[in-house]
Design an enzyme around this catalytic site. Structure first.
Site, PDB file in Angstrom:
ATOM      1  N   ARG A  50      -9.456   0.342   9.382  1.00 51.20           N
ATOM      2  CA  ARG A  50      -9.052  -1.120   9.630  1.00 51.20           C
ATOM      3  C   ARG A  50      -9.741  -1.840  10.809  1.00 51.20           C
ATOM      4  NH1 ARG A  50      -3.322   0.393   9.379  1.00 51.20           N
ATOM      5  NH2 ARG A  50      -1.812  -1.407   9.520  1.00 51.20           N
ATOM      6  N   ARG A  88      11.813  -0.853  10.754  1.00 48.82           N
ATOM      7  CA  ARG A  88      10.812  -0.353  11.715  1.00 48.82           C
ATOM      8  C   ARG A  88      10.847  -1.542  12.924  1.00 48.82           C
ATOM      9  NH1 ARG A  88       5.196   0.398   8.673  1.00 48.82           N
ATOM     10  NH2 ARG A  88       4.328  -0.601  10.447  1.00 48.82           N
ATOM     11  N   LYS A  94       0.839  -1.445   0.193  1.00 50.59           N
ATOM     12  CA  LYS A  94      -0.012   0.097  -0.136  1.00 50.59           C
ATOM     13  C   LYS A  94       0.932   1.361   0.113  1.00 50.59           C
ATOM     14  CE  LYS A  94      -2.261  -1.173   3.939  1.00 50.59           C
ATOM     15  NZ  LYS A  94      -1.388  -2.318   4.194  1.00 50.59           N
ATOM     16  N   ARG A 104       0.157  -8.522  13.777  1.00 57.03           N
ATOM     17  CA  ARG A 104      -0.532  -7.689  12.776  1.00 57.03           C
ATOM     18  C   ARG A 104      -1.183  -8.245  11.716  1.00 57.03           C
ATOM     19  NH1 ARG A 104       4.557  -4.911  12.197  1.00 57.03           N
ATOM     20  NH2 ARG A 104       4.192  -4.171  10.046  1.00 57.03           N
ATOM     21  N   ARG A 118      11.568  -5.495   5.124  1.00 56.82           N
ATOM     22  CA  ARG A 118      11.118  -4.234   4.674  1.00 56.82           C
ATOM     23  C   ARG A 118      12.455  -3.184   5.666  1.00 56.82           C
ATOM     24  NH1 ARG A 118       5.253  -1.848   5.450  1.00 56.82           N
ATOM     25  NH2 ARG A 118       5.566  -2.355   7.596  1.00 56.82           N
TER      26      ARG A 118
HETATM   27  P1  ADP Z   1       1.525  -1.970   8.202  1.00 60.46           P
HETATM   28  O1  ADP Z   1       1.406  -1.415   6.710  1.00 60.46           O
HETATM   29  O2  ADP Z   1       2.754  -2.582   8.297  1.00 60.46           O
HETATM   30  O3  ADP Z   1       0.534  -2.719   8.661  1.00 60.46           O
HETATM   31  P2  ADP Z   1       1.025   0.755   9.158  1.00 60.46           P
HETATM   32  O4  ADP Z   1       2.212   1.645   8.971  1.00 60.46           O
HETATM   33  O5  ADP Z   1      -0.156   1.096   8.599  1.00 60.46           O
HETATM   34  O6  ADP Z   1       1.652  -0.580   9.202  1.00 60.46           O
HETATM   35  O7  ADP Z   1       0.521   0.771  10.783  1.00 60.46           O
HETATM   36  C1  ADP Z   1       1.440   0.667  11.981  1.00 60.46           C
HETATM   37  C2  ADP Z   1       0.827   0.607  13.243  1.00 60.46           C
HETATM   38  O8  ADP Z   1      -0.069   1.880  13.372  1.00 60.46           O
HETATM   39  C3  ADP Z   1      -0.383  -0.447  13.250  1.00 60.46           C
HETATM   40  O9  ADP Z   1       0.176  -1.825  13.719  1.00 60.46           O
HETATM   41  C4  ADP Z   1      -1.137   0.215  14.212  1.00 60.46           C
HETATM   42  O10 ADP Z   1      -0.659  -0.041  15.651  1.00 60.46           O
HETATM   43  C5  ADP Z   1      -1.337   1.551  14.056  1.00 60.46           C
HETATM   44  N1  ADP Z   1      -2.377   2.050  12.903  1.00 60.46           N
HETATM   45  C6  ADP Z   1      -2.279   2.305  11.623  1.00 60.46           C
HETATM   46  N2  ADP Z   1      -3.351   2.874  11.280  1.00 60.46           N
HETATM   47  C7  ADP Z   1      -4.196   2.482  12.004  1.00 60.46           C
HETATM   48  C8  ADP Z   1      -5.871   2.531  12.125  1.00 60.46           C
HETATM   49  N3  ADP Z   1      -6.376   2.839  10.960  1.00 60.46           N
HETATM   50  N4  ADP Z   1      -6.184   2.210  13.443  1.00 60.46           N
HETATM   51  C9  ADP Z   1      -5.407   1.690  14.294  1.00 60.46           C
HETATM   52  N5  ADP Z   1      -4.132   1.647  14.552  1.00 60.46           N
HETATM   53  C10 ADP Z   1      -3.488   1.757  13.344  1.00 60.46           C
HETATM   54  P1  ADP Z   2       2.230  -1.683   3.123  1.00 60.66           P
HETATM   55  O1  ADP Z   2       2.260  -0.128   3.119  1.00 60.66           O
HETATM   56  O2  ADP Z   2       1.137  -2.393   2.504  1.00 60.66           O
HETATM   57  O3  ADP Z   2       2.503  -2.331   4.546  1.00 60.66           O
HETATM   58  P2  ADP Z   2       4.665  -1.606   1.879  1.00 60.66           P
HETATM   59  O4  ADP Z   2       4.584  -0.847   0.546  1.00 60.66           O
HETATM   60  O5  ADP Z   2       5.495  -0.936   2.922  1.00 60.66           O
HETATM   61  O6  ADP Z   2       3.350  -2.346   2.442  1.00 60.66           O
HETATM   62  O7  ADP Z   2       5.703  -2.990   1.069  1.00 60.66           O
HETATM   63  C1  ADP Z   2       5.972  -3.948   2.341  1.00 60.66           C
HETATM   64  C2  ADP Z   2       7.426  -4.299   1.750  1.00 60.66           C
HETATM   65  O8  ADP Z   2       7.148  -5.168   0.485  1.00 60.66           O
HETATM   66  C3  ADP Z   2       8.470  -3.451   1.585  1.00 60.66           C
HETATM   67  O9  ADP Z   2       9.782  -3.907   1.858  1.00 60.66           O
HETATM   68  C4  ADP Z   2       8.174  -3.093   0.006  1.00 60.66           C
HETATM   69  O10 ADP Z   2       9.611  -2.559  -0.562  1.00 60.66           O
HETATM   70  C5  ADP Z   2       8.014  -4.741  -0.571  1.00 60.66           C
HETATM   71  N1  ADP Z   2       7.006  -4.591  -1.710  1.00 60.66           N
HETATM   72  C6  ADP Z   2       6.002  -3.869  -2.197  1.00 60.66           C
HETATM   73  N2  ADP Z   2       5.715  -4.170  -2.886  1.00 60.66           N
HETATM   74  C7  ADP Z   2       6.313  -5.322  -3.647  1.00 60.66           C
HETATM   75  C8  ADP Z   2       5.827  -6.195  -4.448  1.00 60.66           C
HETATM   76  N3  ADP Z   2       5.081  -6.112  -5.417  1.00 60.66           N
HETATM   77  N4  ADP Z   2       6.638  -7.411  -4.741  1.00 60.66           N
HETATM   78  C9  ADP Z   2       7.661  -7.572  -3.848  1.00 60.66           C
HETATM   79  N5  ADP Z   2       7.832  -6.867  -2.695  1.00 60.66           N
HETATM   80  C10 ADP Z   2       7.151  -5.623  -2.526  1.00 60.66           C
END
Ligand code: ADP
Ligand code: ADP
Ligand code: ZN
Length: 216
Positions: A92, A159, A16, A170, A126
């Site tokens: 979420r 992270r 995303k 998660r 990541r």
């Molecule tokens: P990822 O894409 O790896 O799931 P995010 O960066 O979107 O991680 O979110 C990291 C953390 O921030 C989540 O595990 C949660 O603790 C918090 N968070 C993010 N968005 C929300 C949301 N919409 N509602 C509740 N907690 C959130």
């Molecule tokens: P999200 O925001 O949904 O948690 P990220 O965009 O941070 O996901 O991507 C999660 C991890 O996967 C990062 O390390 C990113 O570089 C990698 N990644 C993203 N898109 C792809 C893909 N299409 N194929 C392989 N790895 C990917």
């Protein structure tokens, strides 16, 4: 039409953030991401919101959801000041989805799907830019210079919540709380399912085509 209002859905690690950066560039919209907003405010005092913990940090390190009141306020303010947006990381759970419906209409709802094993590999490998939040991967998406962000020159870090234990939690939180939200959006006129398991460029070209078809 004016600038598009886009929602991008999918499990943690689906891509995303990576694809939202492309979308924000191409369509000149704001990238509104609750994860980045919360990380920048990990130690804000939320004790007046009647929450279990006094700051977002405790929830985030465990990979649990931060309380709705905190997140709803962040999104409400960000969308108010955006002329077109891609919203990433919210809603979420069903309560947040209902809150969002009261804030704005959406033109396109993108849903990225990726298998669980691939998600674990993506998240544990990541690396993110400490300055601009850009996402990289030790294998799948390497920066030109190791440890350095290709967008802004910032330092790449892992992270705190990308360790295997928090990642698995998660993914469980996603299955329980967020998967039902995605089912609900399948009835939206602008809904489009994207195969997120493809290489990044192919995911991007599917997304671009989907947005162009729905926003002419
Ligand atoms: P990822 O894409 O790896 O799931 P995010 O960066 O979107 O991680 O979110 C990291 C953390 O921030 C989540 O595990 C949660 O603790 C918090 N968070 C993010 N968005 C929300 C949301 N919409 N509602 C509740 N907690 C959130
Ligand atoms: P999200 O925001 O949904 O948690 P990220 O965009 O941070 O996901 O991507 C999660 C991890 O996967 C990062 O390390 C990113 O570089 C990698 N990644 C993203 N898109 C792809 C893909 N299409 N194929 C392989 N790895 C990917
Ligand atoms: Zn950067």
């Amino acid at each position: 039409m004016s600038q598009p209002r886009l929602l991008i859905l999918g499990p943690p690690g689906a891509g995303k953030g990576t694809q939202s950066a492309n979308i924000a560039d191409e369509y000149d919209v704001s990238h509104v991401t609750t994860g980045d907003a919360l990380r920048a405010n990990k130690d804000m005092d939320i004790s007046d919101m009647d929450t279990e913990y006094d700051t977002p940090r405790e929830y985030m390190e465990a990979g649990d959801l931060v309380p709705d009141a905190v997140v709803n306020a962040i999104v409400d303010e960000a969308l108010d000041s955006a002329d077109g947006f891609v919203l990433d990381g919210y809603p979420r759970n069903p309560e947040q989805a209902e809150e969002l419906a009261g804030m704005t209409d959406l033109d396109v709802v993108l849903s990225l799907s990726v298998s669980r094993e691939e998600l674990v590999d993506r998240l544990t490998g990541r690396r993110v830019c400490d300055d601009c939040g850009a996402s990289y991967h030790v294998e799948f998406n390497q920066p030109e210079t190791e440890g350095v962000c290709g967008e802004c020159g910032g330092k790449l870090i892992q992270r705190e919540d990308d360790d295997e234990e928090s990642v698995r939690n998660r993914l469980d939180v996603f299955d329980e709380n967020t998967a039902p939200v995605i089912d609900h959006y399948e009835d939206h006129d602008g809904f489009v399912a994207i195969d997120g398991e493809q290489p990044p460029d192919e995911v991007w070209s599917d997304i671009r085509r989907a947005i162009d078809e729905r926003t002419e």
